[in-house]
Write a protein that holds these residues in place. Structure first.
Motif, mmCIF file in Angstrom:
data_model
loop_
_atom_site.group_PDB
_atom_site.id
_atom_site.type_symbol
_atom_site.label_atom_id
_atom_site.label_comp_id
_atom_site.label_asym_id
_atom_site.label_seq_id
_atom_site.Cartn_x
_atom_site.Cartn_y
_atom_site.Cartn_z
ATOM 1 N N TRP A 19 -35.478 33.090 17.337
ATOM 2 C CA TRP A 19 -34.567 32.324 17.695
ATOM 3 C C TRP A 19 -33.224 33.046 17.933
ATOM 4 O O TRP A 19 -32.226 32.584 18.532
ATOM 5 N N ARG A 55 -30.297 28.540 21.968
ATOM 6 C CA ARG A 55 -30.896 27.247 22.372
ATOM 7 C C ARG A 55 -32.246 27.445 22.306
ATOM 8 O O ARG A 55 -32.828 28.194 23.237
ATOM 9 N N GLU A 65 -34.795 22.056 21.916
ATOM 10 C CA GLU A 65 -33.249 21.601 21.899
ATOM 11 C C GLU A 65 -32.823 21.303 23.019
ATOM 12 O O GLU A 65 -33.120 21.781 24.128
ATOM 13 N N ALA A 70 -30.573 20.368 26.508
ATOM 14 C CA ALA A 70 -29.314 21.351 27.189
ATOM 15 C C ALA A 70 -27.951 20.933 26.666
ATOM 16 O O ALA A 70 -27.146 21.844 26.924
ATOM 17 N N SER A 71 -27.933 19.899 26.122
ATOM 18 C CA SER A 71 -26.189 19.703 25.646
ATOM 19 C C SER A 71 -26.103 20.926 24.199
ATOM 20 O O SER A 71 -24.877 20.717 23.751
ATOM 21 N N VAL A 72 -26.737 21.298 23.807
ATOM 22 C CA VAL A 72 -26.693 22.230 22.618
ATOM 23 C C VAL A 72 -26.381 23.480 23.398
ATOM 24 O O VAL A 72 -26.696 23.991 24.150
ATOM 25 N N ASN A 100 -25.683 27.321 24.131
ATOM 26 C CA ASN A 100 -26.646 28.337 24.449
ATOM 27 C C ASN A 100 -26.553 29.537 23.305
ATOM 28 O O ASN A 100 -27.546 29.912 22.638
ATOM 29 N N ARG A 153 -24.973 29.821 19.109
ATOM 30 C CA ARG A 153 -24.237 29.327 17.894
ATOM 31 C C ARG A 153 -24.258 30.238 16.802
ATOM 32 O O ARG A 153 -25.240 31.092 16.674
#
Length: 160
Positions: A134, A142, A146, A148-150, A152, A154
């Protein structure tokens, strides 16, 4: 043989032996300074385990050399170096495939600090076990479950 005998009789040889015997436990301790943090219930990731998730994008299960578990990777992906890395596609998972995430872990070590963040799980039905890389350190990408609004990438506070 004469050189070896001369070395062992030299006044520096006992100092070298003492140094080796002093450093040996320190080196052994450093090798033991690595492990894994269990992140399943920590709340530092946007997912807690165990959990059931559904793929929102196509992914693939890959065999990697002698690894026991398969590797889950989102598609599309660049497969140019797969042969070099010993990766082979086992099967493609379409969107809507259910996955069971069983645990979340982060590797750590004295030489790398916070390492790879992985989700371990299995496919529903077939029960194929996989590892999904991950992210690493304090950054995750992402996941294929999850939307596509999350974003790429974080930043997360894992293992603190």
């Amino acid at each position: 043989m004469a050189k070896a005998a001369a070395l062992h009789s030299s006044p520096t040889w006992p100092a070298v032996r003492r140094l080796v015997w002093t450093l040996l436990p320190c080196m052994a301790a450093l090798v033991g300074c690595q492990g894994r943090h269990e992140l399943s219930a920590s709340g530092c990731l946007p997912l807690r385990a165990p959990a059931q998730v559904v793929l929102v994008q196509e992914a693939g299960l890959y065999a990697v050399r002698d690894a026991k578990a398969l590797v889950l990777a989102a598609h599309p992906r660049n497969a140019v170096n797969d042969g070099f890395h010993g990766m082979q596609l086992v099967r493609t998972l379409p969107p809507g495939t259910r996955l069971q995430i069983e645990r979340l872990q982060q590797a750590w070590g004295f030489d790398v600090g916070k390492g790879r963040i992985s989700a371990f799980g299995s496919t529903a039905g077939a029960g194929e076990r996989f590892e999904y890389g991950w992210g690493g350190g304090t950054t995750i990408g992402r996941a294929p479950w999850e939307p596509a609004s999350v974003p790429n990438l974080r930043t997360v506070a894992c293992g603190d």
